[in-house]
Scaffold this active site. Structure first.
Site, PDB file in Angstrom:
ATOM      1  N   ASN A 213       2.812   0.828  15.132  1.00 36.01           N
ATOM      2  CA  ASN A 213       1.429   0.896  15.608  1.00 36.01           C
ATOM      3  C   ASN A 213       1.320   0.187  16.951  1.00 36.01           C
ATOM      4  O   ASN A 213       2.319  -0.319  17.476  1.00 36.01           O
ATOM      5  CB  ASN A 213       0.474   0.298  14.572  1.00 36.01           C
ATOM      6  CG  ASN A 213       0.822  -1.130  14.227  1.00 36.01           C
ATOM      7  OD1 ASN A 213       0.751  -2.029  15.067  1.00 36.01           O
ATOM      8  ND2 ASN A 213       1.236  -1.357  12.980  1.00 36.01           N
ATOM      9  N   ALA A 277      -0.800  -9.898  11.395  1.00 36.83           N
ATOM     10  CA  ALA A 277       0.075  -8.757  11.706  1.00 36.83           C
ATOM     11  C   ALA A 277      -0.507  -7.438  11.206  1.00 36.83           C
ATOM     12  O   ALA A 277      -1.146  -7.375  10.147  1.00 36.83           O
ATOM     13  CB  ALA A 277       1.452  -8.977  11.097  1.00 36.83           C
ATOM     14  N   ASP A 281       1.375   0.492   6.345  1.00 33.95           N
ATOM     15  CA  ASP A 281       1.040   0.719   4.932  1.00 33.95           C
ATOM     16  C   ASP A 281       2.156   1.449   4.196  1.00 33.95           C
ATOM     17  O   ASP A 281       2.317   1.283   2.988  1.00 33.95           O
ATOM     18  CB  ASP A 281      -0.254   1.528   4.820  1.00 33.95           C
ATOM     19  CG  ASP A 281      -1.463   0.733   5.317  1.00 33.95           C
ATOM     20  OD1 ASP A 281      -1.522  -0.470   5.029  1.00 33.95           O
ATOM     21  OD2 ASP A 281      -2.327   1.315   5.996  1.00 33.95           O
ATOM     22  N   LYS A 290      20.892  10.241  12.518  1.00 40.16           N
ATOM     23  CA  LYS A 290      19.799  10.816  13.279  1.00 40.16           C
ATOM     24  C   LYS A 290      19.461  12.210  12.756  1.00 40.16           C
ATOM     25  O   LYS A 290      20.358  13.054  12.574  1.00 40.16           O
ATOM     26  CB  LYS A 290      20.171  10.896  14.759  1.00 40.16           C
ATOM     27  CG  LYS A 290      19.057  11.482  15.623  1.00 40.16           C
ATOM     28  CD  LYS A 290      19.480  11.554  17.088  1.00 40.16           C
ATOM     29  CE  LYS A 290      18.384  12.230  17.916  1.00 40.16           C
ATOM     30  NZ  LYS A 290      18.783  12.360  19.333  1.00 40.16           N
ATOM     31  N   PRO A 308       4.671  -3.183   0.423  1.00 40.18           N
ATOM     32  CA  PRO A 308       3.995  -4.236  -0.333  1.00 40.18           C
ATOM     33  C   PRO A 308       2.751  -4.731   0.401  1.00 40.18           C
ATOM     34  O   PRO A 308       2.714  -4.742   1.641  1.00 40.18           O
ATOM     35  CB  PRO A 308       5.045  -5.351  -0.419  1.00 40.18           C
ATOM     36  CG  PRO A 308       5.972  -5.097   0.719  1.00 40.18           C
ATOM     37  CD  PRO A 308       6.014  -3.605   0.887  1.00 40.18           C
ATOM     38  N   ASP A 309       1.718  -5.113  -0.340  1.00 41.41           N
ATOM     39  CA  ASP A 309       0.495  -5.692   0.222  1.00 41.41           C
ATOM     40  C   ASP A 309       0.711  -7.203   0.284  1.00 41.41           C
ATOM     41  O   ASP A 309       0.535  -7.910  -0.709  1.00 41.41           O
ATOM     42  CB  ASP A 309      -0.696  -5.338  -0.673  1.00 41.41           C
ATOM     43  CG  ASP A 309      -2.024  -5.716  -0.043  1.00 41.41           C
ATOM     44  OD1 ASP A 309      -2.067  -6.743   0.659  1.00 41.41           O
ATOM     45  OD2 ASP A 309      -3.011  -4.988  -0.247  1.00 41.41           O
ATOM     46  N   PHE A 327      -6.739 -10.373   8.271  1.00 39.53           N
ATOM     47  CA  PHE A 327      -7.382  -9.661   9.384  1.00 39.53           C
ATOM     48  C   PHE A 327      -7.602  -8.212   8.980  1.00 39.53           C
ATOM     49  O   PHE A 327      -6.799  -7.641   8.220  1.00 39.53           O
ATOM     50  CB  PHE A 327      -6.511  -9.731  10.637  1.00 39.53           C
ATOM     51  CG  PHE A 327      -6.860 -10.871  11.554  1.00 39.53           C
ATOM     52  CD1 PHE A 327      -7.380 -10.630  12.813  1.00 39.53           C
ATOM     53  CD2 PHE A 327      -6.684 -12.179  11.144  1.00 39.53           C
ATOM     54  CE1 PHE A 327      -7.699 -11.683  13.660  1.00 39.53           C
ATOM     55  CE2 PHE A 327      -7.002 -13.242  11.977  1.00 39.53           C
ATOM     56  CZ  PHE A 327      -7.515 -12.988  13.246  1.00 39.53           C
ATOM     57  N   LYS A 341     -12.601  -5.277   1.741  1.00 38.29           N
ATOM     58  CA  LYS A 341     -11.233  -5.793   1.782  1.00 38.29           C
ATOM     59  C   LYS A 341     -11.191  -7.221   1.252  1.00 38.29           C
ATOM     60  O   LYS A 341     -10.242  -7.604   0.555  1.00 38.29           O
ATOM     61  CB  LYS A 341     -10.697  -5.733   3.211  1.00 38.29           C
ATOM     62  CG  LYS A 341      -9.230  -6.126   3.336  1.00 38.29           C
ATOM     63  CD  LYS A 341      -8.699  -5.847   4.743  1.00 38.29           C
ATOM     64  CE  LYS A 341      -7.206  -6.150   4.835  1.00 38.29           C
ATOM     65  NZ  LYS A 341      -6.660  -5.832   6.177  1.00 38.29           N
ATOM     66  N   LYS A 345      -8.703  -8.002  -1.754  1.00 36.54           N
ATOM     67  CA  LYS A 345      -7.497  -8.795  -1.476  1.00 36.54           C
ATOM     68  C   LYS A 345      -7.512 -10.160  -2.148  1.00 36.54           C
ATOM     69  O   LYS A 345      -6.455 -10.747  -2.382  1.00 36.54           O
ATOM     70  CB  LYS A 345      -7.314  -8.977   0.030  1.00 36.54           C
ATOM     71  CG  LYS A 345      -7.255  -7.679   0.819  1.00 36.54           C
ATOM     72  CD  LYS A 345      -5.974  -6.919   0.581  1.00 36.54           C
ATOM     73  CE  LYS A 345      -5.890  -5.711   1.517  1.00 36.54           C
ATOM     74  NZ  LYS A 345      -4.647  -4.948   1.333  1.00 36.54           N
TER      75      LYS A 345
END
Length: 399
Positions: A213, A277, A281, A290, A308-309, A327, A341, A345
């Site tokens: 990302n 960070a 997901d 390749k 993993p969360d 975050f 969230k 969480k």
């Protein structure tokens, strides 16, 4: 204030006349004041006036041979409990931020390890200028206390931010800082362990491609640096970014979400964990070689596996820190998604921001702090300022 020594550096602005009242207030409260008068400041107040009010010698020249044989500029700064720059002009703050030492005031400011408090005063357009705001951010990053100027009419006839606060307000700030010992005030997080994650993760597709990302890591790195400056023992677990490690921070480099999870667990126990960070997901079931274009008869089928969360897992862990902060980077319904969230969480705070613009990789941020008590929204500001305010908030909570 009894027995406390203030070194007052007076810059060259019309607001310099207010320094006379500040001296009177400090002396009335039992404090001592030694004045350093810049050439610009001498255009507005005289050494005779300052000497009469402070009942002490006034210093202005770096080339005073009598004092400089004993390295007077170093002694001046080290004998003080606090150095106050008032008024701190745009020019003086620019020199402080750049480390320029071309007169007595800037030389002693560069040679000191005593806490410095700067009280800005200037024209509203000078205060709003990008260069001044950049210098203020740098000074705060360097540990200088920079007070916010007042808004109001100015001697130049304009109206806006940049007006020097009234002397009683400045005195209150000085008194508040001195209420705690310099060591405790400067390092309120001494002895506290903090784990922070920053940057993106890279999930390999094959040996040359990966899923990632746009996270630059800037906000996480700024928070790590701000916490370290407050005395915390900081472990920064970083995805791949092109940033320098903040001073005093222990950096652990990782690449994937699984590596980040393991590194967080290894860094525990901690008093605080801040998971900034942008963790992927999903990860792909990576090919060992390749993937060649055309050999799959079209786009390859990626078998995605949920990562993993880390935040939720840490919340349920028997190693859970006293304060756990996550975050939330959102592109719509920012506060609503962040509230959900927080419930999902199980952490203490969620810090939400809108990343639909140039926040990822940009220099500024605007955040919402979501807790069980409600929502606190901060205006857009440099990421370094967000980090500083957040570090101070954490220190207050742990205190």
């Amino acid at each position: 204030m009894n027995g406390k020594r203030i070194l007052l550096v007076i810059g060259g602005g019309i607001a310099a006349y207010k320094s006379c009242e500040l001296i009177r207030l400090i002396r009335k409260a039992g404090g001592g004041v030694t004045c350093v008068l810049t050439d610009g400041g001498a255009q507005f107040v005289t050494p005779m006036t300052l000497a009469a009010l402070s009942e002490a010698e006034v210093y202005s020249s770096l080339w005073d041979l009598k004092n400089e044989t004993e390295m007077g500029h170093i002694q001046l700064s080290r004998e003080a409990d606090l150095i106050v720059v008032c008024p701190a002009t745009a020019d003086l703050m620019a020199k402080m931020a750049a480390g320029i030492a071309d007169d007595l005031a800037t030389t002693l400011l560069l040679a000191t390890d005593t806490q410095v408090m700067a009280v800005p005063a200037m024209n509203v357009r000078m205060w709003d200028h990008a260069a001044t705001q950049r210098n203020v951010g740098q000074l705060r990053d360097d540990g200088v206390i920079v007070l916010d100027p007042d808004e109001g009419p100015m001697a130049c006839g304009e109206f806006g931010e940049g007006r020097l606060p009234e002397p009683d307000a400045i005195f209150a700030e000085i008194e508040h800082w001195l209420a705690s010992s310099t060591k405790d005030r400067a390092h309120p997080l001494a002895g506290k362990r903090v784990v922070i994650t920053a940057g993106p993760t890279r999930e390999p597709i094959d040996p040359v491609r990966y899923i990632a990302n746009r996270s630059s890591g800037r906000q996480g790195y700024a928070i790590a640096g701000a916490l370290a400056r407050l005395g915390a023992n900081v472990s920064l677990i970083s995805g791949p970014v092109a940033l320098e490690t903040p001073r005093g921070v222990n950096r652990i480099d990782v690449e994937t979400a699984l590596e980040m999870e393991a590194a967080v667990d290894a860094a525990l126990p901690a008093d605080v964990a801040i998971l900034v960070a942008a963790v992927a997901d999903w990860r792909a079931e990576a090919s060992p070689r390749k993937i060649k274009k055309g050999e799959t008869g079209g786009p390859p089928d990626l078998n995605l596996i949920e990562n993993p969360d880390i935040l939720a897992g840490l919340s349920r862990s028997d190693k859970r820190p006293e304060l756990l902060i996550g975050f939330a980077a959102e592109t719509d319904k920012v506060v609503g998604h962040a509230k959900a969230k927080l419930d999902r969480k199980g952490c203490d705070w969620i810090i939400a921001n809108d990343v639909s613009g140039d926040v990822m990789g940009g220099a500024d941020n605007s955040v919402h702090i979501i807790t069980e008590a409600g929502v606190e929204s901060w205006e857009q500001m440099p990421k370094s300022d967000v980090a500083r305010k957040l570090a101070e908030r954490i220190a207050d909570v742990l205190a």
